[in-house]
Design a protein around this motif. Structure first.
Motif, short mmCIF file in Angstrom:
data_model
loop_
_atom_site.label_atom_id
_atom_site.label_comp_id
_atom_site.label_asym_id
_atom_site.label_seq_id
_atom_site.Cartn_x
_atom_site.Cartn_y
_atom_site.Cartn_z
N SER A 248 0.65 -1.25 0.03
CA SER A 248 0.04 0.10 0.15
C SER A 248 0.97 1.38 0.06
O SER A 248 0.37 2.09 -0.58
N THR A 249 1.88 1.23 0.51
CA THR A 249 2.93 2.27 0.88
C THR A 249 4.28 2.42 0.06
O THR A 249 4.79 3.40 -0.24
N ASP A 251 6.66 1.31 1.30
CA ASP A 251 7.77 1.38 2.18
C ASP A 251 8.44 0.01 2.54
O ASP A 251 7.99 -1.42 2.23
#
Length: 343
Positions: A248-249, A251
């Motif tokens: 989702s990010t 990261d």
């Protein structure tokens, strides 16, 4: 104890004004190491490792990369004992990493030719290292706890005796572990919401920052600067290295970095992939991401014809890494100890 409770760094480390160069060492002359000494130091280390029956050999590439790093002053931080024939019979190095924020450390590294042991040379070399290490700790200017540190294989009994006699005590114990790859590999699903992708140069800086965060609560770990992170990669195996990303990010949630130490294979009698670094950031812990990364790399090792997967672990690691590795089929085959003087 907090840093405000500590005596001033200069008082604690008691750095000498001068570093005592060894004397009365059977005709050895002493000078700093240079990069031209890489073949000679490699030969010396091979002799030491054979005498101590260590399950590895230090390659010329690994010796050479010790000269990398702009923070190092080789003219003052290294020492070589040379005999009348120009052969290096002993050497020493001291390294104070630039990124230390919690404990300022000086790592002492050295060796004496097995044929020249028992003459008091090692004792004088260690005294030189301690003196130079104390100077480097004082020069750091960091009002932090300080440490002189030496890693040694547990089978190097003479070195262990010398360290104990010189005031060093065991601070941490490490185990080398291996797992055969000719048996069924563990089936570990990648956690939902995460993807494991091959390491890439574009991700490397994010991996460094993730490593600094993941290891912030590990004993003895300190932040790695960008320059320090890029050093020591002569055996780095990019195709055996992986990064876990949050879908989702984007990261970095975790990472696994491998090395390919082919020069060790004739010594140990098999081919192995070695996991040099494995970490998971706190926000993604508890989801079996570390086992998923290890399962991924085991498959990569196996696909490339490796016989074993290997790694090293701090036996007192509070994350339970030792138990995790045992659960995946790893078993201890070698051990080492960090000796230190805490200042």
């Amino acid at each position: 104890m907090t840093t405000t409770d500590l005596a001033p760094l200069a008082d604690r480390v008691a750095a000498p004004a001068d570093v005592p160069v060894p004397t009365g060492t059977d005709g050895l002359t002493w000078r700093p190491l240079t990069r031209d000494d890489v073949p000679a130091v490699t030969r010396l280390l091979t002799a030491v490792e054979e005498a101590d029956a260590t399950p590895y050999r230090t390659s010329a590439e690994e010796v050479d990369e010790e000269f990398d790093g702009d923070w190092k002053d080789h003219a003052r931080d290294t020492l070589a004992g040379v005999d009348a024939d120009g052969v290096i019979r002993a050497y020493a190095r001291v390294n104070q990493p630039p990124g230390d924020l919690r404990v300022v450390r000086a790592f002492l590294d050295g060796a004496v030719d097995p044929q020249w042991r028992g003459r008091g040379i090692g004792r004088q070399v260690l005294a030189w290292q301690q003196a130079r290490g104390r100077q480097l700790l004082a020069a750091s200017g960091k009002e932090l706890p300080a440490r002189l540190a030496v890693f040694t294989d547990d089978g190097a009994e003479a070195t262990v005796r010398l360290l104990r006699a010189s005031g060093f005590t065991p601070a941490r114990f490490y185990a080398e572990m291996r797992r055969p790859l000719d048996v069924e590999l563990p089936a570990v699903e990648v956690p939902d919401g995460l993807s494991i992708v091959p390491w890439s140069a574009e991700l490397d800086e994010q991996v460094r920052l993730a490593h600094n965060e993941a290891f912030a609560d590990h004993w003895g770990s300190e932040p790695r600067t960008a320059e320090d992170w890029s050093q020591g990669r002569s055996m780095f195996a990019p195709t055996w290295s992986f990064v876990a990303l949050d879908d989702s990010t984007g990261d970095v949630a975790g990472y696994l970095m491998s090395g390919r130490y082919e020069h060790d294979w004739p010594v140990i009698g098999y081919k192995a992939g070695y996991t040099d670094l494995l970490g998971v950031r706190r926000a993604w812990r508890g989801r079996r991401l570390a086992p998923a990364l290890l399962a991924t790399v085991m498959a990569a090792y196996q696909a490339d014809g490796m016989d074993y997967a290997e790694l090293g672990v701090d036996t007192a690691n509070q994350s339970g890494a030792h138990r995790l590795y045992e659960g995946l089929g790893y078993a201890v085959f070698h051990s080492s100890t960090l000796f230190s003087i805490e200042l």
